[in-house]
Motif scaffolding. Sequence first.
Motif, mmCIF file in Angstrom:
data_model
loop_
_atom_site.group_PDB
_atom_site.id
_atom_site.type_symbol
_atom_site.label_atom_id
_atom_site.label_comp_id
_atom_site.label_asym_id
_atom_site.label_seq_id
_atom_site.Cartn_x
_atom_site.Cartn_y
_atom_site.Cartn_z
ATOM 1 N N ILE A 1 0.828 -1.222 0.000
ATOM 2 C CA ILE A 1 0.000 0.000 0.000
ATOM 3 C C ILE A 1 0.861 1.272 0.000
ATOM 4 O O ILE A 1 0.340 2.381 0.034
ATOM 5 N N TYR A 2 2.178 1.097 -0.046
ATOM 6 C CA TYR A 2 3.105 2.220 0.134
ATOM 7 C C TYR A 2 2.836 3.380 -0.844
ATOM 8 O O TYR A 2 2.590 4.514 -0.434
ATOM 9 N N ASP A 3 2.861 3.078 -2.131
ATOM 10 C CA ASP A 3 2.737 4.159 -3.118
ATOM 11 C C ASP A 3 1.352 4.800 -3.114
ATOM 12 O O ASP A 3 1.213 5.968 -3.447
ATOM 13 N N ILE B 1 19.810 1.039 -2.455
ATOM 14 C CA ILE B 1 19.945 -0.102 -1.538
ATOM 15 C C ILE B 1 18.776 -0.086 -0.548
ATOM 16 O O ILE B 1 18.365 0.977 -0.086
ATOM 17 N N ASP B 2 18.227 -1.263 -0.265
ATOM 18 C CA ASP B 2 17.152 -1.347 0.730
ATOM 19 C C ASP B 2 17.161 -2.733 1.377
ATOM 20 O O ASP B 2 17.385 -3.744 0.712
ATOM 21 N N VAL B 3 16.883 -2.732 2.681
ATOM 22 C CA VAL B 3 16.928 -3.981 3.449
ATOM 23 C C VAL B 3 15.697 -4.860 3.187
ATOM 24 O O VAL B 3 15.756 -6.080 3.371
ATOM 25 N N LEU C 1 23.882 7.513 -4.852
ATOM 26 C CA LEU C 1 23.382 6.364 -4.087
ATOM 27 C C LEU C 1 22.143 6.815 -3.329
ATOM 28 O O LEU C 1 22.174 7.868 -2.675
ATOM 29 N N GLU C 2 21.046 6.063 -3.408
ATOM 30 C CA GLU C 2 19.944 6.315 -2.479
ATOM 31 C C GLU C 2 19.955 5.216 -1.435
ATOM 32 O O GLU C 2 19.780 4.025 -1.736
ATOM 33 N N VAL C 3 20.157 5.628 -0.185
ATOM 34 C CA VAL C 3 20.141 4.675 0.921
ATOM 35 C C VAL C 3 18.682 4.472 1.321
ATOM 36 O O VAL C 3 17.973 5.441 1.591
ATOM 37 N N SER C 4 18.234 3.226 1.319
ATOM 38 C CA SER C 4 16.852 2.873 1.655
ATOM 39 C C SER C 4 15.901 3.421 0.584
ATOM 40 O O SER C 4 15.052 4.269 0.857
ATOM 41 N N CYS C 5 16.028 2.887 -0.603
ATOM 42 C CA CYS C 5 15.302 3.440 -1.751
ATOM 43 C C CYS C 5 13.827 3.053 -1.765
ATOM 44 O O CYS C 5 13.051 3.609 -2.542
ATOM 45 N N GLY D 1 7.858 16.715 0.273
ATOM 46 C CA GLY D 1 9.186 17.250 -0.079
ATOM 47 C C GLY D 1 9.949 16.363 -1.055
ATOM 48 O O GLY D 1 10.992 16.770 -1.558
ATOM 49 N N ARG D 2 9.451 15.170 -1.352
ATOM 50 C CA ARG D 2 10.223 14.270 -2.219
ATOM 51 C C ARG D 2 10.207 14.730 -3.684
ATOM 52 O O ARG D 2 11.198 14.633 -4.369
ATOM 53 N N LYS D 3 9.041 15.256 -4.106
ATOM 54 C CA LYS D 3 8.887 15.634 -5.512
ATOM 55 C C LYS D 3 9.898 16.698 -5.936
ATOM 56 O O LYS D 3 10.418 16.677 -7.046
ATOM 57 N N THR E 1 21.311 -4.429 3.993
ATOM 58 C CA THR E 1 21.363 -3.354 4.987
ATOM 59 C C THR E 1 22.502 -2.426 4.584
ATOM 60 O O THR E 1 23.559 -2.908 4.158
ATOM 61 N N TYR E 2 22.302 -1.133 4.736
ATOM 62 C CA TYR E 2 23.383 -0.192 4.401
ATOM 63 C C TYR E 2 24.445 -0.246 5.498
ATOM 64 O O TYR E 2 24.168 0.066 6.651
ATOM 65 N N SER E 3 25.649 -0.666 5.118
ATOM 66 C CA SER E 3 26.731 -0.752 6.100
ATOM 67 C C SER E 3 28.051 -0.685 5.350
ATOM 68 O O SER E 3 28.072 -0.548 4.123
ATOM 69 N N PHE F 1 19.186 10.412 1.342
ATOM 70 C CA PHE F 1 18.419 9.726 2.390
ATOM 71 C C PHE F 1 17.033 10.363 2.390
ATOM 72 O O PHE F 1 16.898 11.544 2.732
ATOM 73 N N SER F 2 16.003 9.613 2.049
ATOM 74 C CA SER F 2 14.658 10.186 2.001
ATOM 75 C C SER F 2 13.759 9.388 2.945
ATOM 76 O O SER F 2 13.501 8.210 2.713
ATOM 77 N N TYR F 3 13.322 10.029 4.000
ATOM 78 C CA TYR F 3 12.449 9.406 5.007
ATOM 79 C C TYR F 3 13.007 8.064 5.487
ATOM 80 O O TYR F 3 12.309 7.047 5.505
HETATM 81 C C1 LIG Z 1 9.849 5.241 4.723
HETATM 82 S S1 LIG Z 1 10.693 4.186 3.628
HETATM 83 C C2 LIG Z 1 11.455 5.375 2.545
HETATM 84 C C3 LIG Z 1 11.629 4.835 1.156
HETATM 85 C C4 LIG Z 1 12.080 5.845 0.114
HETATM 86 N N1 LIG Z 1 13.374 6.407 0.455
HETATM 87 C C5 LIG Z 1 11.052 6.938 -0.079
HETATM 88 O O1 LIG Z 1 11.369 8.126 0.134
HETATM 89 O O2 LIG Z 1 9.913 6.601 -0.467
HETATM 90 C C6 LIG Z 1 12.072 3.615 4.590
HETATM 91 C C7 LIG Z 1 12.860 2.499 3.908
HETATM 92 O O3 LIG Z 1 14.085 2.305 4.632
HETATM 93 C C8 LIG Z 1 14.450 0.940 4.531
HETATM 94 N N2 LIG Z 1 15.506 0.704 5.541
HETATM 95 C C9 LIG Z 1 15.409 0.901 6.873
HETATM 96 N N3 LIG Z 1 16.594 0.646 7.486
HETATM 97 C C10 LIG Z 1 17.466 0.300 6.507
HETATM 98 C C11 LIG Z 1 18.864 -0.061 6.490
HETATM 99 N N4 LIG Z 1 19.578 -0.097 7.619
HETATM 100 N N5 LIG Z 1 19.463 -0.350 5.311
HETATM 101 C C12 LIG Z 1 18.748 -0.314 4.149
HETATM 102 N N6 LIG Z 1 17.411 0.024 4.109
HETATM 103 C C13 LIG Z 1 16.787 0.332 5.264
HETATM 104 C C14 LIG Z 1 13.120 0.225 4.714
HETATM 105 O O4 LIG Z 1 13.147 -1.098 4.238
HETATM 106 C C15 LIG Z 1 12.188 1.139 3.879
HETATM 107 O O5 LIG Z 1 12.085 0.695 2.552
#
Ligand SMILES: C[S@@+](CC[C@H](N)C(=O)[O-])C[C@H]1O[C@@H](n2cnc3c(N)ncnc32)[C@H](O)[C@@H]1O
Length: 216
Positions: free
Chosen positions: A24-26, A79-81, A54-58, A35-37, A106-108, A123-125
């Motif tokens: 249901i995310y989108d 990257i996303d977990v 790089l987008e961390v947690s895309c 603010g993402r747009k 996981t981002y590490s 990093f977005s949300y």
């Molecule tokens: C609220 S969503 C944001 C997604 C996207 N950035 C956006 O703006 O729509 C948070 C995301 O962070 C991911 N996440 C949380 N901790 C993480 C980690 N340590 N490494 C990679 N992804 C992570 C979750 O799986 C989730 O997809």
Amino acid sequence: MSQHKNLDSHNSRLQSYYKFHSLIYDRTRWLFLFGRKSLVHFLPISNKDHFNMLEVSCGTGHNLYNFANYFSNVKIKGIDVSKDMIKKCQSKIHLFKDRIELINDTYSDSSFQKKESFDVILFSYTLTMTGFQNKIMLIQALRDLKPGGIILVVDFHKTNYKFFEMHMKNNHVDMYGQIVPILEQHYGTLSLDIEKAYYNLWSYFTFVGIKPYKLK
Ligand SMILES: C[S@@+](CC[C@H](N)C(=O)[O-])C[C@H]1O[C@@H](n2cnc3c(N)ncnc32)[C@H](O)[C@@H]1O
């Protein structure tokens, strides 16, 4: 509990949260992830420039799509977990699959098999969702950025209402103004915009920072 066990349990909580929420995310998040747009307009880069990002947690790829669409020569890693979020993402970015690479991890410091440094990290949300990991992630980003590279962050800032803070906490989000000071401590500030959402029920921020040439 050791840091590793903490990390594992935090990540498995997120995995199960996003198993359902990826569906249901989108359809729901546009109502509050503000603010993402407009993020593409915050970068001091022209839309024809060649750069890597790089987008961390895309997540489901909302930003990956927007950035690849706006910047015709950008190469992006996301990257996303959560494997469920990555699955959703794959279909969204299909058009740009020659310029976007997805990593389910996981981002590490061991996230990338081949070490690469980036011009931009987004990093977005994410940072308000990662609890104690947020500082670790921001320090990791310092290592992964090229000297003078740009960090772009959009996220919840804070709320003055306790009930709302608790409601967000139940959805894995900490929002008490904790992220901006960490960013300002580690990065040079290029801009910081703080906006109100729903008549100040909460505020959100967009931060553009630069990796200092000399690390503290
Ligand atoms: C609220 S969503 C944001 C997604 C996207 N950035 C956006 O703006 O729509 C948070 C995301 O962070 C991911 N996440 C949380 N901790 C993480 C980690 N340590 N490494 C990679 N992804 C992570 C979750 O799986 C989730 O997809």
